[in-house]
Scaffold this motif. Structure first.
Motif, PDB file in Angstrom:
ATOM      1  N   UNK A  65       3.100  -3.538   1.172  1.00  0.00           N
ATOM      2  CA  UNK A  65       2.462  -2.699   2.172  1.00  0.00           C
ATOM      3  C   UNK A  65       0.954  -2.775   2.080  1.00  0.00           C
ATOM      4  N   UNK A  66       0.318  -2.425   3.184  1.00  0.00           N
ATOM      5  CA  UNK A  66      -1.142  -2.342   3.208  1.00  0.00           C
ATOM      6  C   UNK A  66      -1.508  -0.887   2.996  1.00  0.00           C
ATOM      7  N   UNK A  67      -2.298  -0.638   1.953  1.00  0.00           N
ATOM      8  CA  UNK A  67      -2.628   0.738   1.591  1.00  0.00           C
ATOM      9  C   UNK A  67      -3.853   1.262   2.330  1.00  0.00           C
ATOM     10  N   UNK A  68      -4.737   0.384   2.740  1.00  0.00           N
ATOM     11  CA  UNK A  68      -5.930   0.826   3.446  1.00  0.00           C
ATOM     12  C   UNK A  68      -6.916  -0.308   3.596  1.00  0.00           C
TER      13      UNK A  68
ATOM     14  N   UNK B 161     -14.766  -1.420   2.971  1.00  0.00           N
ATOM     15  CA  UNK B 161     -15.749  -2.496   3.055  1.00  0.00           C
ATOM     16  C   UNK B 161     -15.525  -3.545   1.970  1.00  0.00           C
ATOM     17  N   UNK B 162     -14.889  -3.161   0.859  1.00  0.00           N
ATOM     18  CA  UNK B 162     -14.635  -4.121  -0.219  1.00  0.00           C
ATOM     19  C   UNK B 162     -13.457  -5.027   0.084  1.00  0.00           C
ATOM     20  N   UNK B 163     -12.473  -4.527   0.826  1.00  0.00           N
ATOM     21  CA  UNK B 163     -11.323  -5.358   1.120  1.00  0.00           C
ATOM     22  C   UNK B 163     -10.150  -4.568   1.665  1.00  0.00           C
ATOM     23  N   UNK B 164      -9.122  -5.310   2.017  1.00  0.00           N
ATOM     24  CA  UNK B 164      -7.880  -4.724   2.497  1.00  0.00           C
ATOM     25  C   UNK B 164      -6.988  -4.500   1.282  1.00  0.00           C
ATOM     26  N   UNK B 165      -6.603  -3.272   1.027  1.00  0.00           N
ATOM     27  CA  UNK B 165      -5.730  -2.959  -0.100  1.00  0.00           C
ATOM     28  C   UNK B 165      -4.295  -3.326   0.230  1.00  0.00           C
ATOM     29  N   UNK B 166      -3.714  -4.241  -0.552  1.00  0.00           N
ATOM     30  CA  UNK B 166      -2.346  -4.698  -0.314  1.00  0.00           C
ATOM     31  C   UNK B 166      -1.558  -4.549  -1.601  1.00  0.00           C
TER      32      UNK B 166
END
Length: 147
Positions: free
Chosen positions: A71-74, A77-82
């Motif tokens: 899942x994608x958590x959020x 600006x640093x990145x997409x949390x996966x």
């Protein structure tokens, strides 16, 4: 004639210290070298999904292996949390990350490749498939909302 540091006689014409080739000052050398350096391309609004100089879509990913489900958590600006449902050993989490991101974006696995960070949690994925930057951002946002 000049005697160099080794005690040998040298002709003034061949001595690099007195040669016209090195007549440029250190400051002017620095200025000419500095003008050749190109600054890094600015990211679009410092987001995690952006275009590089070659107009390839890049996604900065903050991977979290060993989760219960993909899942994608959020997105920051640093990145997409996966979060990835695979252990971080022997590249299993990387393979699962590529597979998951390809399914989220509606692309083939071969259209999502690693650009940087194969051994790090902070990774950069390059999208080589036929998709626009706005579509990528929209699909990631939809995946966040559905989770």
């Amino acid at each position: 004639m000049i005697i160099n540091s080794c005690g040998r006689l040298r002709n003034v014409i061949f001595c690099p210290r007195y040669s016209n080739l090195n007549a440029m000052s250190k400051k002017s050398k620095l200025k000419t070298n500095a003008s050749k350096v190109t600054p890094p391309a600015p990211k679009e609004e410092d987001s995690a999904v952006f275009l590089d100089r070659s107009n390839n879509i890049l996604i900065q990913v903050l991977a979290k292996p060993g989760a219960k489900q993909n899942g994608i958590t959020g997105i920051t600006t640093e990145g997409v949390g996966v979060q990835i449902n695979a252990p971080p050993s022997e590249g299993e989490a990387n393979a699962e990350l590529v597979k998951y991101m390809a399914s989220v974006l509606g692309l083939r696995k071969s259209d999502v490749v690693f650009d940087k960070g194969f051994k790090s949690r902070s990774k950069t994925l390059k999208i080589v498939g036929n998709i626009t930057l706005d579509e990528v951002k929209k699909k990631i946002s939809e995946e966040i909302e559905s989770s």
